[in-house]
Design a protein around this motif. Structure first.
Motif, PDB file in Angstrom:
ATOM      1  N   SER A 453       0.536  -1.031  -0.208  1.00 37.03           N
ATOM      2  CA  SER A 453      -0.057  -0.331  -0.159  1.00 37.03           C
ATOM      3  C   SER A 453       0.546   0.822   0.050  1.00 37.03           C
ATOM      4  CB  SER A 453      -0.974   0.246   1.200  1.00 37.03           C
ATOM      5  OG  SER A 453      -1.497  -1.297   1.264  1.00 37.03           O
ATOM      6  N   GLY A 454       0.357   2.447  -0.180  1.00 37.87           N
ATOM      7  CA  GLY A 454       0.713   3.729  -0.642  1.00 37.87           C
ATOM      8  C   GLY A 454       1.725   3.857   0.193  1.00 37.87           C
ATOM      9  N   TRP A 455       0.584   3.631   1.819  1.00 33.62           N
ATOM     10  CA  TRP A 455       1.429   4.171   3.769  1.00 33.62           C
ATOM     11  C   TRP A 455       2.745   3.576   3.537  1.00 33.62           C
ATOM     12  CZ3 TRP A 455       1.530   0.529   7.082  1.00 33.62           C
ATOM     13  CH2 TRP A 455       1.078  -0.125   7.512  1.00 33.62           C
ATOM     14  N   MET A 456       2.646   1.946   3.059  1.00 36.20           N
ATOM     15  CA  MET A 456       4.196   1.120   3.754  1.00 36.20           C
ATOM     16  C   MET A 456       5.584   2.160   2.701  1.00 36.20           C
ATOM     17  SD  MET A 456       2.815  -2.435   3.092  1.00 36.20           S
ATOM     18  CE  MET A 456       1.862  -3.022   4.814  1.00 36.20           C
ATOM     19  N   GLU A 457       4.967   2.813   1.459  1.00 34.22           N
ATOM     20  CA  GLU A 457       6.225   3.524   1.110  1.00 34.22           C
ATOM     21  C   GLU A 457       7.229   4.251   1.696  1.00 34.22           C
ATOM     22  OE1 GLU A 457       6.854   2.266  -1.652  1.00 34.22           O
ATOM     23  OE2 GLU A 457       5.413   1.173  -2.457  1.00 34.22           O
ATOM     24  N   GLN A 458       6.436   4.936   2.803  1.00 39.93           N
ATOM     25  CA  GLN A 458       7.376   5.411   3.562  1.00 39.93           C
ATOM     26  C   GLN A 458       7.156   4.993   5.150  1.00 39.93           C
ATOM     27  OE1 GLN A 458       6.508   8.941   2.007  1.00 39.93           O
ATOM     28  NE2 GLN A 458       4.506   7.936   1.095  1.00 39.93           N
ATOM     29  N   LEU A 459       7.573   3.813   5.246  1.00 41.94           N
ATOM     30  CA  LEU A 459       8.201   3.712   6.131  1.00 41.94           C
ATOM     31  C   LEU A 459       9.608   3.406   5.364  1.00 41.94           C
ATOM     32  CD1 LEU A 459       5.917   0.117   6.623  1.00 41.94           C
ATOM     33  CD2 LEU A 459       6.324   2.750   8.207  1.00 41.94           C
ATOM     34  N   PRO A 460      10.288   3.441   6.789  1.00 42.14           N
ATOM     35  CA  PRO A 460      12.171   2.811   6.871  1.00 42.14           C
ATOM     36  C   PRO A 460      12.271   2.214   5.793  1.00 42.14           C
ATOM     37  CG  PRO A 460      11.566   3.396   8.837  1.00 42.14           C
ATOM     38  CD  PRO A 460      10.351   3.983   8.339  1.00 42.14           C
ATOM     39  N   ALA A 461      13.075   1.845   5.467  1.00 45.84           N
ATOM     40  CA  ALA A 461      13.430   0.787   4.534  1.00 45.84           C
ATOM     41  C   ALA A 461      13.728  -0.367   5.438  1.00 45.84           C
ATOM     42  CB  ALA A 461      14.618   0.855   3.326  1.00 45.84           C
ATOM     43  N   GLU A 462      13.845  -0.384   6.112  1.00 45.19           N
ATOM     44  CA  GLU A 462      14.007  -1.424   7.099  1.00 45.19           C
ATOM     45  C   GLU A 462      13.674  -2.085   7.204  1.00 45.19           C
ATOM     46  OE1 GLU A 462      17.487   1.707   7.626  1.00 45.19           O
ATOM     47  OE2 GLU A 462      15.949   1.374   8.165  1.00 45.19           O
ATOM     48  N   ILE A 463      12.860  -1.857   7.438  1.00 44.05           N
ATOM     49  CA  ILE A 463      10.708  -2.217   8.234  1.00 44.05           C
ATOM     50  C   ILE A 463      10.084  -2.363   7.128  1.00 44.05           C
ATOM     51  CG2 ILE A 463      11.241  -1.757  10.473  1.00 44.05           C
ATOM     52  CD1 ILE A 463       9.053   0.045  10.839  1.00 44.05           C
ATOM     53  N   ARG A 464      10.192  -2.413   5.751  1.00 39.73           N
ATOM     54  CA  ARG A 464       9.704  -1.371   4.808  1.00 39.73           C
ATOM     55  C   ARG A 464       9.444  -2.879   3.904  1.00 39.73           C
ATOM     56  NH1 ARG A 464      11.798   1.579   0.570  1.00 39.73           N
ATOM     57  NH2 ARG A 464      11.614   3.042   2.286  1.00 39.73           N
ATOM     58  N   PRO A 465       7.771  -3.932   4.128  1.00 41.23           N
ATOM     59  CA  PRO A 465       8.075  -5.054   3.337  1.00 41.23           C
ATOM     60  C   PRO A 465       8.232  -5.041   1.758  1.00 41.23           C
ATOM     61  CG  PRO A 465       6.209  -4.173   4.316  1.00 41.23           C
ATOM     62  CD  PRO A 465       7.047  -3.416   4.102  1.00 41.23           C
ATOM     63  N   ASP A 466       9.058  -5.990   1.310  1.00 35.35           N
ATOM     64  CA  ASP A 466       9.105  -5.969  -0.316  1.00 35.35           C
ATOM     65  C   ASP A 466       7.994  -5.701  -1.158  1.00 35.35           C
ATOM     66  OD1 ASP A 466      11.854  -6.487   0.517  1.00 35.35           O
ATOM     67  OD2 ASP A 466      11.807  -8.339   0.259  1.00 35.35           O
ATOM     68  N   ALA A 467       8.199  -5.287  -2.096  1.00 40.61           N
ATOM     69  CA  ALA A 467       6.819  -5.220  -3.260  1.00 40.61           C
ATOM     70  C   ALA A 467       6.815  -6.342  -3.627  1.00 40.61           C
ATOM     71  CB  ALA A 467       7.372  -4.390  -4.504  1.00 40.61           C
ATOM     72  N   TYR A 468       6.035  -7.268  -3.621  1.00 38.30           N
ATOM     73  CA  TYR A 468       6.202  -8.313  -4.423  1.00 38.30           C
ATOM     74  C   TYR A 468       5.748  -8.701  -5.460  1.00 38.30           C
ATOM     75  CZ  TYR A 468       8.583 -10.664   0.194  1.00 38.30           C
ATOM     76  OH  TYR A 468       9.493 -10.232   0.930  1.00 38.30           O
ATOM     77  N   GLY A 469       4.467  -8.173  -5.374  1.00 32.97           N
ATOM     78  CA  GLY A 469       2.448  -7.982  -6.191  1.00 32.97           C
ATOM     79  C   GLY A 469       2.862  -9.626  -6.917  1.00 32.97           C
TER      80      GLY A 469
END
Length: 810
Positions: A453-469
């Motif tokens: 989701s868009g809000w996850m893009e704002q998270l720090p890279a260390e905890i941001r989930p990968d973009a699997y799709g």
């Protein structure tokens, strides 16, 4: 208790990291037949990896793009990690392979066609020449290796050659059937890396089962790494609001932590992985644990507030005496309800029922004994005998924002209980009728993670989930390319398969299979039925010895041998072992014990319709007294799974209600001398589930193996709510009038139930923020059913109790 925690908790060492995505395999005759077919016949099924090559700007079928795919194929074949998993001399096939052969037909006659040969055929060709060769390849299926998809299946289904560039193409990598899951995962990850390196003009993604399961588990784990702390924060906030005491918030948090440690340890000692269904168990235990402690601590505060002279130990003893029976009854009935899931034919649901039951018992021990004991010890240590007079109102129900609506519920129920019951009954009937419209299918893509989701893009890279799709990839693959494998029904036939009259039964089975409404057309354009008789005919057409033997053993002149079949089978094996092994099973000792019949079915046909049609095949086979037949295959197994889910839900729900109802009847009869209170306490739970089913039908939400668990959760939490309210009402009714008893029950115990319900609903509802659609739906629907369980507890249950009380006192 510390020793028990250490002992159980040490089982965590045996729990693997991450979340395992587990399939809903049903133990059935059809599943056993599928396993037997896989072991006994060379069916030609292959494990594959698909490299999907796309481009919004470049033609994926241009000379340069095709040359890149050949370079990738060579890298795949040369890589040590991948090579050990590959099958046959031509383990990779793509559009470039067919175009190369069409460009230079001479290489098709080479004993061994190498990637270098194909690259040479394309070297120096213009895009126009390549387009002309592609046109030939699209018309001639000989341009691809035997048993692999034609060039037309490797390009988009709506691709119009010569009119537009190819926006995508497939590259198929065929793996050895004996490759392990770990080997396939390593190979698919390496293919992904090679594709990123070798394909410069186009984009790509790799789609393979091992990679899907691995990424699905990773996405689920990463989602919880983000959503988990958010759930914890929200739950802690709700605890602060509910308890309004840092000590109780701390103790509740410690209790939840201990329960979860015990749960993880239990999984470890049982040797079970943490799968996608077991995610629901911690959420359930958090809800129950909060509810248990809310009732304990609120009654403890009431006791100390009524008489501040009570020492903590005495006050806690009185509090536990008031609620422990309700908590214990809830624990026994809820755990017993979940244990009824052991009758399910689906292993993962049986596992869920067992683990949930053990977790519920753990929650009772922790919040019914350990945490109250800690609270008493701390209060005694700090000498807080006058603590209540200096603090906020002692109970949730004393808050005006909670008390006012609950008092309104009490007044409504006291004035018009029958009106409430009639409305509830109408909604219940309407919801139950919605069961006929609920979709019971399970879409495999529901377990694939979506784009973040868009809000996850704002998270720090260390905890941001990968973009699997993966879900979007699966949808693109399904909607873009034609199916390059057939959808089939398989028939396992065993018994005396060499008896002279067996061929008559097999001929009848073939006739019925060809005549099915759901029979389809194979991708290769051949006949829809593959059978032992067809194998004999095909081999005889190529081998004179077999042809002569068939004529010799054909007494009716119809071209089908009908005597001494063992000799005919031997000859077929001698002439073409691979063809014979696909439909005729021969043991190491040379005996014939089973044969296989395969029918291609229509891609759009409904699974249940296919299964109904296939009965005609087994009926024809079993006209022979020495033969038995079982229909299996993907559509059959899918239908079996859907039916098993429905049967499991219905059976376990009825069993759970029966067990819970019986236990509650015994408890209330022994304590309050009434045979009706058990049924009264269970009725609101049934109503809440009916309302849920109606809501799911209205929102077009499927009721499958995942959401079916919500029924169990509804029974567990709903029973917890109603038992506490019933016990409190009966206790208050002994010393007060009907309306006063209702108001105290709903304000005090109802307030605790409300706090618990809100915390649980919000906790589950936050699962909607995960990347996995099935978890999103699970969280939303569970939040809805928790809300329904609460409403039924504070409206339907009190109305029933009022009617029961007035009837009893007449």
């Amino acid at each position: 208790m510390c020793a028990l925690t250490v002992t159980l908790g040490s089982g965590i060492l045996f729990v693997g990291g991450g979340v395992e995505i587990t399939t809903f395999a049903v133990e059935s005759d059809e599943r056993a037949a599928a396993d037997q077919l896989s072991e006994s016949f060379d069916t030609g099924e292959q494990q594959i990896t698909q490299v999907v090559i796309t481009s919004d700007q470049n033609d994926t079928a241009s000379t340069a793009a095709l040359e890149e795919t050949l370079t990738l194929q060579q890298a795949i074949r040369d890589d040590e990690t991948i090579n050990g998993t590959l099958d046959g001399p031509q383990p990779t096939v793509g559009v470039a392979n067919g175009v190369a052969v069409a460009s230079d037909p001479r290489i098709a006659f080479a004993e061994e066609i190498t990637i270098a040969d194909k690259a040479s055929a394309l070297d120096g060709r213009t895009d126009e020449q390549t387009a002309a060769a592609l046109s030939v390849a699209l018309r001639d299926d000989e341009m691809t290796p035997e048993g692999q998809p034609p060039v037309s299946a490797l390009l988009p289904e709506n691709y119009a050659h010569g009119e537009e560039p190819a926006s995508a193409q497939l590259l198929i990598v065929v793996h050895d059937e004996d490759a392990t899951d770990d080997e396939l995962l390593d190979a698919q990850q390496q293919i992904e890396s090679l594709a990123d390196d070798r394909l410069e003009r186009t984009d790509s993604f790799v789609f393979g089962e091992a990679l899907l399961f691995e990424r699905g588990g990773q996405a689920t784990a990463e989602s919880f790494a983000v959503v988990g702390p958010l759930i914890v924060l929200v739950v802690l906030t709700m605890l602060v609001v509910a308890y309004r005491d840092p000590l109780d918030v701390l103790l509740a948090s410690v209790g939840i932590g201990v329960v979860l440690v015990w749960l993880a340890g239990i999984l470890g000692w049982l040797g079970r992985p943490f799968n996608q269904l077991l995610i629901a168990v911690p959420c359930l235990l958090v809800g129950l644990g909060i509810d248990y402690y809310l009732h304990v601590v609120m009654r403890y505060r009431e006791t100390r507030g009524d008489d501040p002279s009570f020492r903590p130990a005495a006050a806690m003893s009185i509090a536990l005496a008031g609620v422990l029976v309700a908590i214990g009854t809830t624990t026994v009935t809820t755990a017993a309800g979940f244990l009824t899931g052991l009758v399910s034919p689906i292993e993962i649901l049986r596992e869920f029922g067992l683990v949930a039951s053990l977790g519920i018992v753990s929650a009772f021990v922790v919040f019914g004994y350990l945490i109250p004991a800690l609270r008493v010890e701390i209060d005694e240590l700090l000498h807080q005998r006058e603590r209540q007079s200096d603090r906020a109102p002692p109970t949730v129900g004393s808050l005006g924002i909670v008390a006012r609506p609950l008092d309104q519920c009490a007044r409504l129920v006291a004035r018009a209980p029958l009106a409430v019951l009639v409305l509830a009954f109408l909604f219940t009937v309407g919801g139950a009728m919605g069961a006929t419209a609920v979709d019971t299918s399970t879409e495999r893509s529901d377990f694939f993670p979506e784009e973040r989701s868009g809000w996850m893009e704002q998270l720090p890279a260390e905890i941001r989930p990968d973009a699997y799709g993966l879900r979007e990839q699966a949808t693109f693959l399904e909607e873009t390319f034609p199916r390059h494998t057939d959808r089939t029904v398989e028939v396992w036939i065993e018994g005396d398969v060499t008896d002279d009259s067996v061929t008559q039964a097999l001929q009848a089975a073939e006739t019925n299979a060809s005549a099915m409404d759901t029979t389809g057309t194979p991708v290769d354009g051949g006949g829809p039925v593959e059978s032992p008789l067809g194998t004999i005919e095909d081999v005889a057409a190529e081998n004179e010895t077999v042809a002569e033997l068939v004529d010799e053993h054909d007494t009716t002149g119809d071209g089908v041998p009908d005597e001494d079949l063992a000799t005919v089978f031997d000859a077929v094996y001698e002439a073409d072992r691979d063809a014979a092994a696909a439909t005729i099973n021969r043991t190491d000792g040379g005996a014939y014990e089973a044969v296989r019949l395969s029918v291609v079915v229509d891609e759009s046909a409904d699974d249940s319709a296919i299964r109904s049609d296939a009965v005609a095949i087994t009926d024809a086979v079993e006209t022979h007294p020495e033969l038995t037949a079982v229909v299996t295959g993907e559509p059959i197994l899918d239908d079996v799974q859907e039916r098993a889910v429905l049967e499991t839900v219905l059976l376990t729900f009825l069993l759970a209600l029966a067990v819970i109802g019986a236990l509650l009847t015994v408890v209330f009869r022994s304590r309050h001398r009434s045979w009706l209170l058990g049924a009264i306490t269970v009725a609101p739970v049934v109503a809440a589930i009916a309302w849920l089913i109606g809501t799911m039908a209205a929102l077009s939400l499927p009721y499958n193996a995942e959401t079916a668990l919500i029924t169990a959760i509804a029974v567990g939490l709903g029973t917890d709510y109603t038992v506490h309210l019933t016990e409190r009402f009966l206790a208050e009714r002994e010393r007060a009038g009907l309306r006063d008893a209702l108001e105290v029950t709903l304000r005090e115990t109802g307030g605790a139930v409300l706090a618990s319900a809100i915390t649980t609903a919000v906790g589950f509802g936050l699962l909607a923020l995960t990347l996995v659609p099935s978890l999103q739906r699970f969280g939303i629907v569970t939040a809805i059913v928790v809300a329904y369980a609460f409403l039924a507890s504070v409206l339907v249950l009190p109305s029933l109790l009022v009617v029961w009380d007035r009837t009893r006192r007449k």
